[in-house]
Design a protein around this motif. Structure first.
Motif, PDB file in Angstrom:
ATOM      1  N   VAL A   1      -5.756  28.933 -13.894  1.00 29.00           N
ATOM      2  CA  VAL A   1      -6.654  27.741 -13.238  1.00 29.00           C
ATOM      3  C   VAL A   1      -7.220  28.672 -11.795  1.00 29.00           C
ATOM      4  O   VAL A   1      -8.294  28.034 -11.597  1.00 29.00           O
ATOM      5  CB  VAL A   1      -5.688  26.695 -12.835  1.00 29.00           C
ATOM      6  CG1 VAL A   1      -6.164  26.452 -11.192  1.00 29.00           C
ATOM      7  CG2 VAL A   1      -4.857  25.871 -13.932  1.00 29.00           C
ATOM      8  N   THR A   2      -6.214  29.727 -11.850  1.00 24.25           N
ATOM      9  CA  THR A   2      -6.934  31.310 -10.578  1.00 24.25           C
ATOM     10  C   THR A   2      -8.645  31.234 -11.072  1.00 24.25           C
ATOM     11  O   THR A   2      -9.535  31.345 -10.316  1.00 24.25           O
ATOM     12  CB  THR A   2      -6.307  31.547  -9.854  1.00 24.25           C
ATOM     13  OG1 THR A   2      -5.105  31.115  -9.863  1.00 24.25           O
ATOM     14  CG2 THR A   2      -6.248  32.787  -9.078  1.00 24.25           C
TER      15      THR A   2
ATOM     16  N   ARG B   1     -13.910  31.904 -10.928  1.00 26.41           N
ATOM     17  CA  ARG B   1     -15.541  31.807 -12.586  1.00 26.41           C
ATOM     18  C   ARG B   1     -16.770  30.455 -12.170  1.00 26.41           C
ATOM     19  O   ARG B   1     -17.348  30.620 -11.941  1.00 26.41           O
ATOM     20  CB  ARG B   1     -15.004  32.239 -13.750  1.00 26.41           C
ATOM     21  CG  ARG B   1     -15.020  33.674 -14.400  1.00 26.41           C
ATOM     22  CD  ARG B   1     -14.354  33.162 -15.760  1.00 26.41           C
ATOM     23  NE  ARG B   1     -12.965  32.484 -15.700  1.00 26.41           N
ATOM     24  CZ  ARG B   1     -13.544  31.127 -16.322  1.00 26.41           C
ATOM     25  NH1 ARG B   1     -14.800  31.090 -16.965  1.00 26.41           N
ATOM     26  NH2 ARG B   1     -12.281  30.634 -17.305  1.00 26.41           N
ATOM     27  N   ASN B   2     -15.749  29.389 -11.902  1.00 24.33           N
ATOM     28  CA  ASN B   2     -16.883  28.076 -11.752  1.00 24.33           C
ATOM     29  C   ASN B   2     -17.216  28.208 -10.556  1.00 24.33           C
ATOM     30  O   ASN B   2     -18.300  27.297 -10.197  1.00 24.33           O
ATOM     31  CB  ASN B   2     -16.278  26.952 -12.536  1.00 24.33           C
ATOM     32  CG  ASN B   2     -16.246  27.959 -14.248  1.00 24.33           C
ATOM     33  OD1 ASN B   2     -17.663  27.366 -14.413  1.00 24.33           O
ATOM     34  ND2 ASN B   2     -14.958  27.802 -14.342  1.00 24.33           N
ATOM     35  N   PHE B   3     -16.260  28.101  -9.841  1.00 22.79           N
ATOM     36  CA  PHE B   3     -16.897  27.665  -8.167  1.00 22.79           C
ATOM     37  C   PHE B   3     -16.520  28.768  -7.234  1.00 22.79           C
ATOM     38  O   PHE B   3     -16.214  29.332  -6.002  1.00 22.79           O
ATOM     39  CB  PHE B   3     -15.518  26.668  -7.273  1.00 22.79           C
ATOM     40  CG  PHE B   3     -16.128  25.496  -8.887  1.00 22.79           C
ATOM     41  CD1 PHE B   3     -16.554  24.726  -8.591  1.00 22.79           C
ATOM     42  CD2 PHE B   3     -15.499  25.005  -9.596  1.00 22.79           C
ATOM     43  CE1 PHE B   3     -16.562  23.300  -9.384  1.00 22.79           C
ATOM     44  CE2 PHE B   3     -14.816  24.399 -10.761  1.00 22.79           C
ATOM     45  CZ  PHE B   3     -15.962  23.630 -10.268  1.00 22.79           C
TER      46      PHE B   3
ATOM     47  N   SER C   1     -13.441  17.741 -13.674  1.00 29.02           N
ATOM     48  CA  SER C   1     -13.370  17.056 -15.169  1.00 29.02           C
ATOM     49  C   SER C   1     -14.294  18.400 -15.736  1.00 29.02           C
ATOM     50  O   SER C   1     -13.627  18.948 -16.829  1.00 29.02           O
ATOM     51  CB  SER C   1     -15.106  16.512 -14.824  1.00 29.02           C
ATOM     52  OG  SER C   1     -16.136  17.332 -14.179  1.00 29.02           O
ATOM     53  N   ARG C   2     -14.453  19.519 -15.228  1.00 24.67           N
ATOM     54  CA  ARG C   2     -14.619  20.760 -16.298  1.00 24.67           C
ATOM     55  C   ARG C   2     -13.493  21.860 -15.851  1.00 24.67           C
ATOM     56  O   ARG C   2     -13.147  22.647 -17.167  1.00 24.67           O
ATOM     57  CB  ARG C   2     -15.542  21.698 -15.226  1.00 24.67           C
ATOM     58  CG  ARG C   2     -16.466  20.661 -15.040  1.00 24.67           C
ATOM     59  CD  ARG C   2     -17.932  22.093 -13.901  1.00 24.67           C
ATOM     60  NE  ARG C   2     -17.995  23.240 -14.468  1.00 24.67           N
ATOM     61  CZ  ARG C   2     -19.047  23.979 -13.524  1.00 24.67           C
ATOM     62  NH1 ARG C   2     -18.994  23.536 -12.221  1.00 24.67           N
ATOM     63  NH2 ARG C   2     -18.829  25.312 -13.775  1.00 24.67           N
TER      64      ARG C   2
END
Length: 94
Positions: A15-16, A21-23, A68-69
């Motif tokens: 999760v971390t 990576r995504n945000f 959602s992601r």
């Protein structure tokens, strides 16, 4: 270390990593995303966006994108609760 706590540790790390990576813009803009709780058995995670996220006009959109992601990328996650500066509207499962 028990397998159960190892599973939680692995899931917490994923999760971390997902958030990093995504945000990356959260941290780049002076905000933070903190895992407040994680239940590997139920697949439920609670996040708190803080720092510059508090009061940011796009925090609700960031929260919805995370919800959602994260489910798409981490199948063990069933429900994401997220809160940005007490925004209870953002604290709903996706």
């Amino acid at each position: 270390m028990s397998t159960e706590s190892g599973d939680v540790t692995d899931l917490r790390e994923r999760v971390t990593d997902f958030l990093s990576r995504n945000f990356p813009q959260i941290q780049m803009h002076g905000g933070t995303a903190v895992i407040e709780s994680l239940d590997a058995e139920s697949g439920e995670v609670t996040l708190r966006l803080a720092g510059a996220c508090s009061g940011c006009g796009i925090s609700p959109m960031t929260v919805q994108a995370i919800k959602s992601r994260m489910a798409a990328e981490i199948p063990e996650i069933e429900t994401v609760h997220a809160d940005a500066d007490g925004d209870t509207a953002a604290d709903t499962p996706f």
